[in-house]
Design a protein around this motif. Sequence first.
Motif: not given
Length: 337
Positions: A128, A321, A323-324, A326
């Motif tokens: 991330e 992605n 979700e990665k 943020t």
Amino acid sequence: MDQPEVPEGLDDVGTTGEPASGPADSDAAPGARGADGRGRGEGVADAATAAFVAHRNLLFTVAYEMLGSAADAEDVLQETWLRWVDVDLDQVRDQRAYLVRITTRQSLNRLRSLSRRKESYVGPWLPEPLLTTPDVALDVELAESLSMALMLVLETLSPTERAVFVLREVFDLGYDEIAAAVDKNPATVRQIAHRARKHVDARRPREAVSADATRAALDSFQRAVTTGDLQGLLDVLAPEVVLMSDGGGVKQAAVRPVKGSDKVARFILGGAAKWGVEITVEPTVVNGNPALLLHVDGELDGVMGIRFEDDRISGLYYVRNPEKLTRILEETPLTAR
């Protein structure tokens, strides 16, 4: 949230001889109980909070280095806190060392569960990306350890090897401290550290690239992508360049690494031509290293980490992605101290 099992040996780590208490209940109020189960005074609770806050950035960095996930690192810090508030501080010789050891143990627990999760991950898995503060880039050793390229190398180590390597090479802990954190004897830890270092060194970039060369390569890459200049892109990519893309099953991504300058260049430019979209590129710094934010038709599409060798780009790590993504709008403070 299910609490990971506390590894054996944690209770007496870093104390003066009297065992600390076991893990806190997940719903206990921070600072509510002492090591003997009796109520703690506000002064003790304040001292526990102050120590945790003072070392929080370090603890997060330890957890992130081991896990490659900010979300999981935050969960580890929560678990560390729940155990820390039950510790009898009078029995702790070195609060920083004690906190690092708890964090390491919790990270190891989570790392083992993450390995099972990654087995079912759709497509390549990338760390991330974190937007980092300027001081991270100035710490050369920390910045290298946080790079996408090296964190992927760390993924190939066993959980214990990764913990030993990170604690020794990044945070410069002594072998005795590391041994207490990973529940091994110092001699064994030395052997693990040597093996892990040899494994990582074999996969590091062959030579450091100057800041000027890095900047020139980034400028050339950015210009070639935004103008659709295939030859310009080929000129800045190393012949053996590898591109990995992480869509997490949510965004389209290559299911396998793309290898070779021609294939990588055509993969990058071909998508824009096929879908008739406009790509814009913006330089940034993630994980202490130069990176690029890519926008498609004005909307953020992903973050691209970059590896340089011989003044050319040898690795591209494209995280799509959602979700990665943020942690790329607000800086995350990281430290090895």
